[in-house]
Design an enzyme around this catalytic site. Structure first.
Site, PDB file in Angstrom:
ATOM      1  N   PHE A  39      23.257  14.886  49.106  1.00 41.04           N
ATOM      2  CA  PHE A  39      22.438  15.503  48.316  1.00 41.04           C
ATOM      3  C   PHE A  39      21.330  14.480  47.908  1.00 41.04           C
ATOM      4  CE2 PHE A  39      24.538  12.583  45.186  1.00 41.04           C
ATOM      5  CZ  PHE A  39      23.491  12.281  44.511  1.00 41.04           C
TER       6      PHE A  39
ATOM      7  N   LYS B 199      23.682  21.438  58.278  1.00 47.19           N
ATOM      8  CA  LYS B 199      24.583  21.736  57.139  1.00 47.19           C
ATOM      9  C   LYS B 199      24.281  20.584  55.901  1.00 47.19           C
ATOM     10  CE  LYS B 199      27.788  21.288  54.626  1.00 47.19           C
ATOM     11  NZ  LYS B 199      27.309  20.962  53.047  1.00 47.19           N
TER      12      LYS B 199
ATOM     13  N   GLU C 273      25.227  21.238  49.592  1.00 46.11           N
ATOM     14  CA  GLU C 273      25.339  22.319  48.498  1.00 46.11           C
ATOM     15  C   GLU C 273      24.645  22.247  47.094  1.00 46.11           C
ATOM     16  OE1 GLU C 273      27.601  20.455  49.517  1.00 46.11           O
ATOM     17  OE2 GLU C 273      29.560  20.883  48.859  1.00 46.11           O
ATOM     18  N   ARG C 274      24.328  20.756  46.962  1.00 40.62           N
ATOM     19  CA  ARG C 274      23.842  20.524  45.465  1.00 40.62           C
ATOM     20  C   ARG C 274      22.206  20.868  45.885  1.00 40.62           C
ATOM     21  NH1 ARG C 274      28.114  20.116  44.573  1.00 40.62           N
ATOM     22  NH2 ARG C 274      29.537  18.581  44.925  1.00 40.62           N
TER      23      ARG C 274
ATOM     24  N   SER D 272      29.316  10.032  51.277  1.00 38.35           N
ATOM     25  CA  SER D 272      30.355   8.967  50.960  1.00 38.35           C
ATOM     26  C   SER D 272      31.445   8.388  52.069  1.00 38.35           C
ATOM     27  CB  SER D 272      30.990   9.496  49.687  1.00 38.35           C
ATOM     28  OG  SER D 272      31.692  10.692  50.032  1.00 38.35           O
TER      29      SER D 272
ATOM     30  N   CYS E 181      21.265   5.318  48.545  1.00 41.24           N
ATOM     31  CA  CYS E 181      22.127   4.401  49.228  1.00 41.24           C
ATOM     32  C   CYS E 181      21.869   2.968  49.397  1.00 41.24           C
ATOM     33  CB  CYS E 181      22.508   4.958  50.723  1.00 41.24           C
ATOM     34  SG  CYS E 181      21.235   4.846  51.754  1.00 41.24           S
TER      35      CYS E 181
ATOM     36  N   GLU F 252      31.635   1.980  44.632  1.00 40.77           N
ATOM     37  CA  GLU F 252      30.120   2.398  44.407  1.00 40.77           C
ATOM     38  C   GLU F 252      30.019   3.113  43.169  1.00 40.77           C
ATOM     39  OE1 GLU F 252      28.816   5.682  47.344  1.00 40.77           O
ATOM     40  OE2 GLU F 252      26.775   4.402  47.654  1.00 40.77           O
TER      41      GLU F 252
HETATM   42  P1  NAD Z   1      29.347  13.442  49.898  1.00 46.25           P
HETATM   43  O1  NAD Z   1      30.166  12.771  50.956  1.00 46.25           O
HETATM   44  O2  NAD Z   1      30.139  14.059  48.728  1.00 46.25           O
HETATM   45  O3  NAD Z   1      28.731  14.709  50.786  1.00 46.25           O
HETATM   46  C1  NAD Z   1      27.895  14.623  52.032  1.00 46.25           C
HETATM   47  C2  NAD Z   1      28.245  15.909  52.721  1.00 46.25           C
HETATM   48  O4  NAD Z   1      29.473  15.974  53.072  1.00 46.25           O
HETATM   49  C3  NAD Z   1      27.726  17.129  52.338  1.00 46.25           C
HETATM   50  O5  NAD Z   1      27.067  17.809  53.122  1.00 46.25           O
HETATM   51  C4  NAD Z   1      29.076  17.929  51.602  1.00 46.25           C
HETATM   52  O6  NAD Z   1      28.845  19.166  51.649  1.00 46.25           O
HETATM   53  C5  NAD Z   1      30.130  17.269  52.877  1.00 46.25           C
HETATM   54  N1  NAD Z   1      31.194  17.072  52.366  1.00 46.25           N
HETATM   55  C6  NAD Z   1      31.743  16.908  50.908  1.00 46.25           C
HETATM   56  N2  NAD Z   1      33.153  16.888  51.020  1.00 46.25           N
HETATM   57  C7  NAD Z   1      33.530  17.062  52.135  1.00 46.25           C
HETATM   58  C8  NAD Z   1      34.732  17.374  52.652  1.00 46.25           C
HETATM   59  N3  NAD Z   1      35.943  17.061  51.983  1.00 46.25           N
HETATM   60  N4  NAD Z   1      34.800  17.832  54.098  1.00 46.25           N
HETATM   61  C9  NAD Z   1      33.792  17.927  54.744  1.00 46.25           C
HETATM   62  N5  NAD Z   1      32.310  17.774  54.479  1.00 46.25           N
HETATM   63  C10 NAD Z   1      32.364  17.282  53.065  1.00 46.25           C
HETATM   64  O7  NAD Z   1      28.084  12.894  49.592  1.00 46.25           O
HETATM   65  P2  NAD Z   1      27.073  13.148  48.473  1.00 46.25           P
HETATM   66  O8  NAD Z   1      27.583  12.939  46.938  1.00 46.25           O
HETATM   67  O9  NAD Z   1      26.310  14.134  48.825  1.00 46.25           O
HETATM   68  O10 NAD Z   1      26.044  11.827  48.627  1.00 46.25           O
HETATM   69  C11 NAD Z   1      26.205  10.464  48.247  1.00 46.25           C
HETATM   70  C12 NAD Z   1      26.723   9.526  49.100  1.00 46.25           C
HETATM   71  O11 NAD Z   1      25.879   9.468  50.128  1.00 46.25           O
HETATM   72  C13 NAD Z   1      26.740   8.079  48.484  1.00 46.25           C
HETATM   73  O12 NAD Z   1      28.048   7.504  48.701  1.00 46.25           O
HETATM   74  C14 NAD Z   1      25.551   7.294  49.263  1.00 46.25           C
HETATM   75  O13 NAD Z   1      25.962   6.084  49.370  1.00 46.25           O
HETATM   76  C15 NAD Z   1      25.784   7.969  50.579  1.00 46.25           C
HETATM   77  N6  NAD Z   1      24.694   7.826  51.356  1.00 46.25           N
HETATM   78  C16 NAD Z   1      24.546   7.244  52.576  1.00 46.25           C
HETATM   79  C17 NAD Z   1      23.444   6.870  53.331  1.00 46.25           C
HETATM   80  C18 NAD Z   1      23.296   5.790  54.205  1.00 46.25           C
HETATM   81  O14 NAD Z   1      22.439   6.188  55.057  1.00 46.25           O
HETATM   82  N7  NAD Z   1      24.533   5.114  54.514  1.00 46.25           N
HETATM   83  C19 NAD Z   1      22.165   7.342  52.751  1.00 46.25           C
HETATM   84  C20 NAD Z   1      22.545   8.273  51.919  1.00 46.25           C
HETATM   85  C21 NAD Z   1      23.397   8.469  51.148  1.00 46.25           C
END
Ligand code: NAD
Length: 503
Positions: free
Chosen positions: A154, A178, A181-182, A231, A286, A388
């Site tokens: 998101f 994909k 969804e937020r 994450s 991130c 985090e």
């Molecule tokens: P998230 O892991 O909750 O979601 C990321 C994606 O995965 C979304 O599209 C979500 O719909 C999907 N998802 C969530 N749960 C899932 C599951 N159980 N099975 C399959 N798909 C699933 O992350 P978020 O809250 O949207 O984003 C924040 C996180 O992203 C933080 O941890 C941040 O550090 C990380 N991030 C990392 C980078 C990098 O380059 N390392 C860059 C930006 C954000």
């Protein structure tokens, strides 16, 4: 505050908006008010399959289009996105909660990578070796994978989808996004601009959804590669799932970015840099700095004073208000998680010198706001340091000397970014060479590499062996084919039964 109209969003498949058919929807909020503004459809396995089929059909023609023509479409897309930048930034701020200038930055850093990907005619060039044996030449070529998927978080709803789709499309693949969804509206706006730029239908698709759609992509035999950002627990499980399904995968996870402050650093510059890097976008980056490591008690005491002064002047407010330095967190769950992390920090004995839990924004009582929060005297065993937080929370760990400061990010589970502030070149060089982290800033607080270098963290911040954007993106989205050729004039008579060598 008047209730806004709740829109029903769509998917974007085969060059058109497609309504959700699964009957499942997620709520999209305006984090500044806490009100639901849209319903996002959550795709079923069948809807994912329809998108993949349409993409597969379109991909053959796209791969056969010469790379310069493909690059021209990327160029038109960049121009259109710039023309629509205000509209995109406003939509982004409304759903994410970051300020409008910050949303412009989100879009721009994504477009930088699309511009880089316009170099596809050059970046896709193979190698050629003349006369490696008698009459034998060898050359290699880079070919697209087919249909590839991006699963994105998101916190950068424009930048990260563009980091993924720009190089993938330029390399001749069809792409299924994909998004989170937020905040799904910006990816849908981008999809319409791809069409207007002349991208053939089916090459850029948006399938909205949750775990069901992600699993459907991971299990689909026609998805050849998966680029994930989110994450760490999800990154790791998607990496493992994709590998089991025989797919190429790169999965980037969470972070705990440190800033080391040496005693010779300019503390006013450091405090300005830290305030922006820790609290900008409410800490939901991130590459946000969430740990400050001043070296020496004197440096620490002076730094804390300067941080307190600056944090007191910060203005938190609605994302669309010009005066806001940063806005709300993305969701009520995120606010609760951050507030619980602060409470845990207090319980575990960290010294809370600024508490953002009491933050209120007039007229926006339902908004998901948390104010700037600073802990001093944090220790490596505390959860506030180990985990985090992904909110506007800065932990200060005091280090006695350079070696102790270097050891903290090196031993931490995460290894995304790190910064050192010093005037001493030797110290900076020593630090950059020895620290076990993927992206380093020297007097630069958020060292997100520019588009033509690569972006990727180490340890639990990244799974897979190639980084995002830069030349690695073209390696990830293509497979190499190597041709060894000889023509009849170079062929000797008679069969040979020994292993051919260059001798
Ligand atoms: P998230 O892991 O909750 O979601 C990321 C994606 O995965 C979304 O599209 C979500 O719909 C999907 N998802 C969530 N749960 C899932 C599951 N159980 N099975 C399959 N798909 C699933 O992350 P978020 O809250 O949207 O984003 C924040 C996180 O992203 C933080 O941890 C941040 O550090 C990380 N991030 C990392 C980078 C990098 O380059 N390392 C860059 C930006 C954000």
């Amino acid at each position: 505050m008047a209730q806004e109209r709740v829109k029903e969003l769509t998917h974007y498949i085969g060059g058109q908006d497609v309504s959700g058919k699964s009957g499942r929807f997620g709520d999209v909020f305006d984090p500044s008010t806490g009100q639901v503004t849209a319903k996002v459809p959550l795709a079923s396995t069948d809807e994912v399959d329809a998108a993949v089929r349409s993409a597969k059909e379109a991909q053959r023609g796209w791969a056969a289009t010469n790379p310069q023509r493909r690059a021209r479409i990327l160029g038109r897309f960049v121009n259109l996105a710039n023309e629509h930048a205000d509209e995109i930034a406003e939509a982004l701020s409304r759903e994410h909660g970051k300020t409008v200038p910050d949303s412009h930055g989100d879009l721009q850093r994504g477009l930088d990578v699309v511009e880089f990907a316009m170099g596809a005619p050059h970046l896709l060039k193979g190698e050629f070796s003349d006369s490696v044996g008698t009459g034998i030449d060898v050359y290699s070529m880079r070919q697209p994978l087919g249909v590839v998927a991006g699963i994105t978080p998101f916190n950068f709803p424009a930048m990260i989808p563009l980091w993924k789709c720009g190089p993938a499309i330029a390399a001749g693949n069809a792409f299924i996004l994909k998004p989170s969804e937020r905040d799904p509206s910006v990816p849908l706006l981008l999809a319409r601009l791809w069409k207007e730029a002349g991208l053939p239908d089916g090459i850029f698709n948006v399938v909205n959804g949750d775990k069901e759609s992600v699993d459907a992509l991971l299990d689909h035999p026609d998805i050849k590669a998966v680029g994930f950002v989110g994450s760490t627990p999800i990154a790791q499980s998607i990496y493992e799932h994709a590998a089991r399904a025989g797919k190429r995968a790169q999965c980037f996870g969470g972070a705990k970015n440190h800033m080391i402050i040496m005693p010779d650093a300019d503390l006013d510059q450091v405090a300005d840099a830290l305030i922006g890097a820790a609290f900008g976008s409410a800490g939901e980056r991130c590459m946000a700095v969430s740990v400050a490591v001043p070296v020496g008690e004197e440096t620490a005491d002076a730094l804390i004073e300067k941080l307190k002064e600056r944090a007191a002047d910060l203005r938190i407010g609605p994302s669309l208000e010009e005066s806001s330095d940063f806005g709300p967190l993305v969701s009520a769950a995120a606010k609760e998680r951050v507030e619980n992390a602060i409470a845990e920090g207090v319980e575990q004995g960290a010294d809370l010198i600024l508490d953002g839990r009491s933050a209120r924004v007039e007229g926006h009582d339902g908004g998901f706001f948390v104010g700037p929060t600073i802990f001093d005297r944090v220790t490596p065993d505390m959860n506030i340091y180990r985990e985090e937080v992904f909110g506007p929370v800065l932990s200060v760990l005091r280090a006695a000397d350079f070696e102790e400061a270097l050891e903290l990010p090196t031993k931490h589970e995460y290894g995304n970014g790190v910064a050192i502030f010093t005037r001493d070149g030797d110290t900076a060089r020593e630090f950059s060479r020895r620290v076990e982290v993927g992206m380093i800033g020297v007097n630069v607080p958020i060292p997100v590499p520019i588009a033509y270098y690569t972006f990727g963290g180490w340890k639990a911040s990244g799974f897979g062996d190639l980084n995002q954007h830069g030349p690695d993106a073209f390696r990830f989205y293509t497979k190499t084919k190597t041709v060894t050729q000889r023509w009849p004039s170079g062929i000797k008579e008679g069969a040979s039964f020994v292993m051919p060598t260059g001798n």
